[in-house]
Design an enzyme around this catalytic site. Sequence first.
Site, PDB file in Angstrom:
ATOM      1  N   GLU A 110      -5.957  -7.093   5.533  1.00 56.14           N
ATOM      2  CA  GLU A 110      -5.385  -8.112   4.702  1.00 56.14           C
ATOM      3  C   GLU A 110      -5.547  -9.479   5.203  1.00 56.14           C
ATOM      4  O   GLU A 110      -4.886 -10.601   4.889  1.00 56.14           O
ATOM      5  CB  GLU A 110      -3.922  -7.872   4.557  1.00 56.14           C
ATOM      6  CG  GLU A 110      -2.968  -7.884   5.631  1.00 56.14           C
ATOM      7  CD  GLU A 110      -2.820  -6.530   6.433  1.00 56.14           C
ATOM      8  OE1 GLU A 110      -1.661  -6.315   7.076  1.00 56.14           O
ATOM      9  OE2 GLU A 110      -3.819  -5.590   6.173  1.00 56.14           O
ATOM     10  N   ASN A 112       0.751  -1.164  -0.007  1.00 55.47           N
ATOM     11  CA  ASN A 112       0.023   0.098  -0.104  1.00 55.47           C
ATOM     12  C   ASN A 112       0.840   1.101   0.044  1.00 55.47           C
ATOM     13  O   ASN A 112       0.476   2.430  -0.679  1.00 55.47           O
ATOM     14  CB  ASN A 112      -0.698  -0.297   1.328  1.00 55.47           C
ATOM     15  CG  ASN A 112      -2.231  -0.991   1.026  1.00 55.47           C
ATOM     16  OD1 ASN A 112      -2.736  -1.117  -0.212  1.00 55.47           O
ATOM     17  ND2 ASN A 112      -2.588  -1.285   2.135  1.00 55.47           N
TER      18      ASN A 112
END
Length: 472
Positions: free
Chosen positions: A371, A336
């Site tokens: 996640e 990210n």
Amino acid sequence: MSAEHWAEGVDQLLAEIGPVTGASRVWVFQLMEVQSNAVVQDYVFEWAPSEHYRQLNQNRFRFFSSTLEDPVYRRLVEERQAGVSHDFCIPLMPQGPLRSDLENQAIQSTATVPLFFNGHWWGTLGIDDCERPVSWRGPGLDLLEAVGQLIAAALYRDQLNHRSRQIELFHTLANCGVWEISLCNGRLWCSQSLKTLLGYPEAYSRVSLRRMLARLHPEDRAELWARLRALWRIAESTQFRLDGRLRLANRSWIWHELIGEIQCNEVGQPVVVAGLVLDISRRKQDEEQALAASQLDALTGALNRRGMAQHLETIGPATAPRHLILLDIDHFKQVNDTHGHLVGDTLLRMMVERLRHELRPGDGLVRLGGEEFAVLTSGMQDDQALALAERLRRCIADEPFVVQMSEDEPPLKVMMSVSLGVAGQGDEASQATNQLMAQADQALYAAKHAGRNCVLFYHEAIESRAVSLDSE
């Protein structure tokens, strides 16, 4: 009257009695309004042997008003309201506005019969002779009164047919049917739309209560009886609603809402149960879709925690043994930070698609948050669950993810890996889900500390921790 529409039948009647009586005109005025000083009427039906005698198309007879200032005409109106028939030979009438009006129409003799509908003066049936100053008393007036009764009966039938058509149209548009059960003899009445819905022919005389109840799903039938028994015990409540499945003519089960009310007699005893059957299949479909959407993760389409709980209820303890595989993307924060959250979200969706290809239709894939994901399986042995977890690891780590964010930019290739922890529930199915989750979480934690991108079973994690403690 054999005509399909009552107005056609009235035209036929007038056409039959006109030649028989030798009259110049047979007519019907419909009453529009009785005012304090006038009567408003409309010329609605007429038979005449030639155009010479016809008055129906004359504008002066369209919604015409007759004043009640003449006492003779006022008395005539009052007598018509009371159901009195009249017979006039014009040359014998006293001079006055009424005689003048009839002479202006070239009438020599006339007879009238008031028409009543729903207990009220609806209009007037009349017969005029423009050639003979004769009396209509006797057979002539008797015939006119008989015709008046036929016209009134036709009005009643048309009203009933009209209401019946309205009700059936409502039933069709609303996808509903009407039913009524007599508690005295157990007989059932149901509307034509309900009979059609259930596959009974239009001419079918009576549907038995037993057959109707057999069309209701057994579970819903039991609930219906429970609702009715409860109503019997609670006197102040007489209405109920129930969502139930009805087996239709095509043998399919379709959701309907049953709305019912118990009707009592004057002493408070239940005598009738009546109500509606409404098609709610679309509503149920929307509810199921909304429920399914509430159990899915909006980003990836995997199950969310609510969906996980529902999946556990679905597979149930009867399908034990079952396993829980927890997996976490390694170093996903770096992905990210490097490529942005839009790329990160795309990678999550692509990863879920890869995982699904390795799972069976009955397995549950859950996004727990961020996640972290979980896989729920049943009917596997420990070695099979481990093999599945290893396939899941390889399907993520062996091939890069190719992300095409824009046509103007080259595709982005990203390598990812996952760490997985596996816990199993034995044949006894006594382990709580929370305990299974805690064990899988310990195994996942051990896999991350073992170097990531690997699979560890809970027992292996415990052994690994024990070895680590011994070495210390």
